[in-house]
Structure formats: structure tokens, C-alpha cells
Design an enzyme around this catalytic site. Structure first.
Site, mmCIF file in Angstrom:
data_model
loop_
_atom_site.group_PDB
_atom_site.id
_atom_site.type_symbol
_atom_site.label_atom_id
_atom_site.label_comp_id
_atom_site.label_asym_id
_atom_site.label_seq_id
_atom_site.Cartn_x
_atom_site.Cartn_y
_atom_site.Cartn_z
ATOM 1 N N MET A 191 2.386 27.215 9.137
ATOM 2 C CA MET A 191 3.282 28.084 8.378
ATOM 3 C C MET A 191 2.940 27.912 6.899
ATOM 4 O O MET A 191 3.075 26.824 6.348
ATOM 5 C CB MET A 191 4.741 27.707 8.655
ATOM 6 C CG MET A 191 5.765 28.535 7.911
ATOM 7 S SD MET A 191 7.442 28.344 8.593
ATOM 8 C CE MET A 191 7.707 26.581 8.433
ATOM 9 N N TYR A 195 11.936 19.093 3.650
ATOM 10 C CA TYR A 195 11.151 20.260 4.073
ATOM 11 C C TYR A 195 11.899 21.150 5.057
ATOM 12 O O TYR A 195 12.941 20.793 5.581
ATOM 13 C CB TYR A 195 9.765 19.878 4.568
ATOM 14 C CG TYR A 195 9.587 19.019 5.801
ATOM 15 C CD1 TYR A 195 10.541 18.863 6.774
ATOM 16 C CD2 TYR A 195 8.364 18.366 5.985
ATOM 17 C CE1 TYR A 195 10.306 18.106 7.897
ATOM 18 C CE2 TYR A 195 8.113 17.597 7.114
ATOM 19 C CZ TYR A 195 9.087 17.468 8.068
ATOM 20 O OH TYR A 195 8.846 16.709 9.182
ATOM 21 N N GLU A 196 11.343 22.355 5.250
ATOM 22 C CA GLU A 196 11.970 23.429 6.028
ATOM 23 C C GLU A 196 13.338 23.826 5.477
ATOM 24 O O GLU A 196 14.259 24.146 6.231
ATOM 25 C CB GLU A 196 12.085 23.040 7.513
ATOM 26 C CG GLU A 196 10.766 22.737 8.177
ATOM 27 C CD GLU A 196 9.723 23.826 7.998
ATOM 28 O OE1 GLU A 196 10.103 24.993 7.811
ATOM 29 O OE2 GLU A 196 8.526 23.512 8.018
ATOM 30 N N GLY A 197 13.465 23.811 4.173
ATOM 31 C CA GLY A 197 14.737 24.145 3.526
ATOM 32 C C GLY A 197 15.511 22.875 3.264
ATOM 33 O O GLY A 197 15.975 22.210 4.195
ATOM 34 N N ARG A 253 13.692 24.485 11.817
ATOM 35 C CA ARG A 253 14.826 23.705 11.312
ATOM 36 C C ARG A 253 15.502 22.911 12.414
ATOM 37 O O ARG A 253 15.896 21.757 12.207
ATOM 38 C CB ARG A 253 15.810 24.641 10.606
ATOM 39 C CG ARG A 253 15.308 25.069 9.250
ATOM 40 C CD ARG A 253 16.123 26.153 8.597
ATOM 41 N NE ARG A 253 15.586 26.431 7.258
ATOM 42 C CZ ARG A 253 16.000 27.389 6.459
ATOM 43 N NH1 ARG A 253 16.976 28.210 6.844
ATOM 44 N NH2 ARG A 253 15.451 27.564 5.275
#
Length: 588
Positions: A160, A442-444, A302
Site C-alpha cells: 500500500m 501507522y495505518e492512521g 486497521r
């Protein structure tokens, strides 16, 4: 050494996440409890005997970059091949492309074991699974037929590509550009950073999902498109063709996750074998709608990051408990006079730390598994698909944020239990904390999860979904009130639910009135308030059927759930002092 907690995993699957109900649906009716148990047993064996023994070696050796090629740690490539040969990458994939079509709930339970064995290894498949889901939902049939089968099998891996040096969480600032080519493909130019497994030697091909802008794209996030950019182009007969114009220019030196290559990727510098400058890319879906498509992949990621938090917490708890059982220091209160030193596990403060670790781990596991179950039910129960999709949406920020915060907290407590030896790399406790620290980022980031929870998830169903969920939790508290094992903590459960209900209504009122400042100031404490309440009620749900689970639920309610009263006060009263004190930050 790690041992998969099959009893706790099975209990959470069956008594909290309602796996038996899921197996009654037409979509999963062919999956029996015996098959589930067999899958869990085999996953446990593979994690314990193959993945875990390489955790330390992967950390010490790391990944290396030479001539734009990344070599993973010794044994990594063979481990990955054996893992994919076992069919583990294909658990949830579409059967039309070689997948097994199993529930997300089961794959999450199995993923916990991989990540407890080695987070640096398991994270590779996490991104591939996310890429598969994005392609299944949004790609053309041509792209699906070319790429899905080998991504699902794990023969190829996926990545990603979002982040750029100037654009982290704010994707509206992306500069990576795409240009239309005459043959219907695109040429991609730019730089992406922090790309997990962006280059490696585990698979023959790497399939990058890349966000980029077209020349006529609208400004901001509405102007982002999603492209599939393979490391090697694929010929019509599915063989690998020319090397594409995408290369790894550097590896990050990180606090943890040393075995996982975190790459800087360069697109379009003219070093490929295609004869043209620019990486060949294929549009996924429609132009300018890439962010919507990427969120399919991000939401999957997530939840899987949340399960990474559970996995690290479980590994840290097991390591700390084993050390505490062996390490002797002082004499316990119950030791006979003249006895030798006692194992530190007999001291109340160590017991408190270990039980806190176990409680946070089990509560996080219950939230993550319940989120996965909601995702499955959204597919399996067409009559309530919207309801279950909303439930998954509500639980996703809790699964990501609470579980990863818990992973860090539990790993830190694990070092405390070890004492000075925990600070020494030899014991392995330090690696778990180093690996865990990225998870809330990470991932928000977890702050972004809190914003998402308050601003987007509380308004679901005109604000009604969260209150229906809290009523479900009140039903569990009502059962606890009449249970001899848990009746003593019923008042604490109800008080936490009251605090959560009041804080929820306050934030919903702020949103309706347009008072985003107050809502956002209270978002992070509210996220923890809701998570502690949900997690404790899930522990209680398991405790209604099992005495050991009841003892843990009671401990957690008495020792951790008490935070909810203070957190409610922060949600109610913290905004003004935060805004006033923020002026201090302007001082130079």
C-alpha cells in the site's frame, strides 16, 4: 517461548464473538466447529515451531539493501514459502481465484498467532491481504484475472503506497503524479516513503497499490486516483515480463520491526526495462476515486493492526509470566519462616502487573474478534447487512486504537516485570516493546482513530447505533447482576455504562451544534472510555460462562474500569483548559 493461547482464542471466538451463530449462516454453513479447531491447532503448531524461533534472528539481522534489491533475514524466504505452501495466505480469498472463502473472524484469530510469533514476518501478509480485498471490490475483471490468484496464494505480495515526505496522514497533500498513456495504461512518477515490504526477496513479483494525481485532478483528496503498479509487468500467458520503472531507493533504520523492510520507493526515474520513463500503472476503478477504494484496504489493515497489538501483548504477557515464575526475589507473605526466596509471581505487585497485562490482552482480543465477526455478518446476513456494517465501522477505531495502545502498555509492563533484565536485549522483552511502538502510529494514528470515532461513527443511524450497542452491553451487565460469580461488579459495570452514555450524548450534541472543537478535544479520552467499557463487558460476557474468565473480569472491573469516571470528566470539562493551555505551545 511463545505458546498459542488456544483456550483463550477459542473462548473469545465462541463465547464473545458468537462464532456458532456465524456458522449457522448459509455463507459459512459448511465450516464445522471441528474444522475450525483443526485450523487453529495447525496454525498454533506452525507459529510455535517455525515463526517464533526466527523472531530474534530477524530482529538482529534485519533486512539489507544492495543495488536496489532487498534481502531478508536468514531463514525468512524458506519460512515464507512453507507458510504459503500451507495455504495460510489464502484463508479468506475468493474461491473463484483459489481462495478458501473462510471467515474474517477465523483469519484474525490465526493472524494473532503469526504476529505473536514474529510481527516482522506477519506484517508482509497483512498488506497483501489488504491489496486482495481492494482488488476484489474495485478492480476490473482483467486486473482480477491477472493478479488475484497469485496474490491470494501468496506467490506474489502486495503493498500500500500512500505516504510521501510532505504527506503523511493528510493525503490531500500528495504529489505523486500519473499521466495517461495512449494504450490505456498510465505512467506513474514520484516518491513514496514508509512502504512496508516495498522490496524483498520473498516473492517473484510485488504488486504496489499507489495513490497518485492526474494532471486534471481536482485539488485535495477528491483528486486522488488508485493505480496497480507491478514490480514486473505480466505477459498474456501470466509469465513475468519487463522490469517496471519502480525501485527501492533506501531502507529506514527503525526503532523496531527490523526484519520488516520499510522502503523508500521511486517511481519513474527511467531505470526500468520497458523502454519508457515512468512506471506502468493500471487504473483501479474510476479516476479521482482512489481514496474511497484505498479505504477498503485501510479498514482491513486497521483491524489487522489491532490484532498485531493483541499479538504483541500476548507474547509479552507469556514472556513476563514465565520469567516471574522462575525469578526468585524476597519471600512472599505466605512463605513459611526461614524459607528461601520466593518466585516473584507470588508477590502482590507482580501479580497485579501480570493480571493487568492479561486483562488488557483479553479485552483487546474480544474487541478485535467482535469487529471481525461484524464484518463477516455484513456479508452473511443480507437482511441486516447495513446494521452489521455499521457495527464493524463503530468497532474498527476501537480495535485499532485500544488494542495497539494495550500492546505498548503490556509490552512496557513486561519489561517492568523482568526488572533490569527486561532492559537487556538478551531476554527479548525489549524487542517486543520496540516492535509494538509503531502500532499506535501507522495505518492512521490513534488520534485519527478517535476523530473518526467521534465525528463519523457516533452519528451512524442518526446517532442511534451507538446507543443500541450500549443497550446490548447493559443486557450483559444485567446478567452479571444475577450471577453469583459477577454480581459484585455489577455496580461498576453500570456506572461505566452510565458514564459512557453521558459522554456519548454530550459529544453527539456537540456535533449537532457544530461545536467541533469540544468534540475533538474529547475524542481521545472518549475513545478510551468507550473501549474500556466495551472490553470489560466482553470480559464479563465470557465470565458468565467460565469461572476463570469471571475472575479476570472482576479484577479488570475493580482495577482498570474505574478510569471511566475520570475519563468522562475529561470529555465534559477538558476542552476549555486544553484550548487555553494551547497558547503556551506558541511560545518560542
Amino acid at each position: 517461548m511463545y505458546r498459542a493461547p488456544l483456550a483463550e482464542i477459542s473462548q473469545t471466538l465462541n463465547q464473545v464473538a458468537d462464532l456458532p451463530e456465524l456458522l449457522k449462516t448459509d455463507l459459512f454453513s459448511e465450516l464445522s466447529p471441528d474444522i475450525v479447531e483443526a485450523i487453529l491447532q495447525e496454525a498454533a503448531k506452525f507459529s510455535e515451531t517455525r515463526i517464533t524461533p526466527l523472531r530474534t534472528k530477524g530482529d538482529h539481522q534485519g533486512a539489507t539493501l544492495k543495488d536496489a534489491k532487498v534481502t531478508t533475514a536468514e531463514g525468512w524466504k524458506e519460512l515464507y514459502k512453507d507458510w504459503t505452501d500451507g495455504g495460510w495466505n489464502a484463508l479468506t480469498g475468493d474461491p473463484a481465484y483459489g481462495g478458501q472463502g473462510l471467515p474474517t473472524l477465523l483469519s484474525v484469530a490465526v493472524a494473532e498467532m503469526w504476529n505473536s510469533g514474529s510481527l516482522g514476518f506477519a506484517i508482509a501478509s497483512t498488506l497483501t491481504m489488504g491489496a486482495v480485498e481492494a482488488l476484489e471490490h474495485h478492480a476490473s475483471d482483467e486486473l482480477k484475472n491477472t493478479y488475484l490468484e497469485k496474490l491470494i496464494s501468496g506467490e506474489w505480495s502486495g503493498t500500500m503506497n500512500l505516504t510521501e515526505p510532505q504527506a503523511g496522514s493528510d493525503l490531500g497533500a500528495l504529489r505523486c503524479r500519473a499521466e495517461r498513456a495512449d494504450d490505456g495504461t498510465y505512467r506513474i512518477f514520484g516518491q513514496k516513503i514508509f512502504i512496508t515490504y516495498g522490496e524483498h526477496d520473498l516473492t517473484d513479483n510485488i504488486v504496489h497499490l499507489v495513490l497518485a494525481r492526474l494532471p486534471d485532478a481536482p485539488a485535495g483528496t477528491k483528486g486522488i486516483s488508485l493505480f496497480l503498479v507491478p514490480k514486473y509487468l505480466v505477459n498474456e500467458d501470466s509469465s513475468l515480463g519487463a522490469r517496471n520503472d519502480v525501485f527501492c531507493a533506501g531502507l529506514e533504520e527503525k526503532l523496531g520491526l527490523h526484519a520488516s523492510p520499510t522502503c523508500t520507493m521511486i517511481y519513474g526515474d527511467g531505470f526500468g526495462d520497458t523502454g519508457d520513463k515512468g512506471a506502468v500503472g493500471y487504473l483501479i476503478g474510476e479516476e479521482h476515486k482512489g481514496l474511497v477504494y484505498m479505504f477498503t484496504m485501510m479498514n482491513n489493515a486497521r483491524l489487522l493492526v489491532g490484532i498485531q497489538g493483541v499479538a504483541i501483548a500476548e507474547a509479552a504477557y507469556q514472556k513476563a509470566r514465565a520469567y516471574a515464575a522462575e525469578r526468585r526475589q524476597g519471600r512472599s507473605l505466605n512463605a513459611p519462616k526461614g524459607a528461601e526466596m520466593s518466585p516473584i509471581i507470588e508477590h502482590p505487585d507482580v501479580q497485579r502487573m501480570l493480571l493487568t497485562m492479561k486483562g488488557l490482552t483479553q479485552a483487546s482480543r474480544a474487541i478485535c474478534y467482535s469487529c471481525a465477526q461484524a464484518l463477516d455478518m455484513a456479508k452473511a446476513d443480507s437482511t441486516k447487512a447495513d446494521f452489521w456494517a455499521n457495527r464493524a465501522s463503530l468497532l474498527t477505531p476501537l480495535a485499532k486504537a485500544f488494542s495497539t495502545d494495550s500492546g505498548v502498555d503490556v509490552a512496557s509492563l513486561g519489561i517492568q516485570v523482568h526488572g533490569g533484565m527486561g532492559y537487556i536485549e538478551e531476554t527479548g522483552a525489549a524487542q517486543l516493546l520496540r516492535d509494538a511502538r509503531i502500532l499506535p502510529i501507522y495505518e492512521g494514528t490513534n488520534g485519527i482513530q478517535a476523530m473518526d470515532l467521534v465525528m463519523r461513527k457516533l452519528p451512524l443511524e442518526n446517532g442511534g447505533h451507538i446507543h443500541g450497542f450500549l443497550q446490548e452491553l447493559r443486557d450483559i451487565a444485567g446478567q452479571a447482576k444475577t450471577s453469583g460469580k459477577l454480581s459484585a461488579i455489577a455496580p461498576q459495570l453500570e456506572s461505566a455504562l452510565d458514564a459512557t452514555e453521558e459522554a456519548t450524548r454530550l459529544l453527539q450534541d456537540c456535533i449537532i451544534k457544530g461545536d467541533s472543537q469540544t468534540a475533538l478535544c474529547g475524542a481521545t479520552p472518549y475513545q478510551r472510555l468507550l473501549s474500556l467499557t466495551v472490553g470489560t463487558l466482553y470480559l464479563t460476557k465470557a465470565g458468565l460462562q467460565d469461572s476463570r474468565a469471571a475472575a479476570l473480569a472482576a479484577f479488570f472491573a475493580e482495577n482498570t474500569l474505574q478510569e471511566t469516571a475520570a475519563l468522562k470528566q475529561v470529555v465534559f470539562n477538558g476542552a476549555a483548559s486544553l484550548s487555553n493551555a494551547a497558547t503556551i505551545l506558541q511560545d518560542i
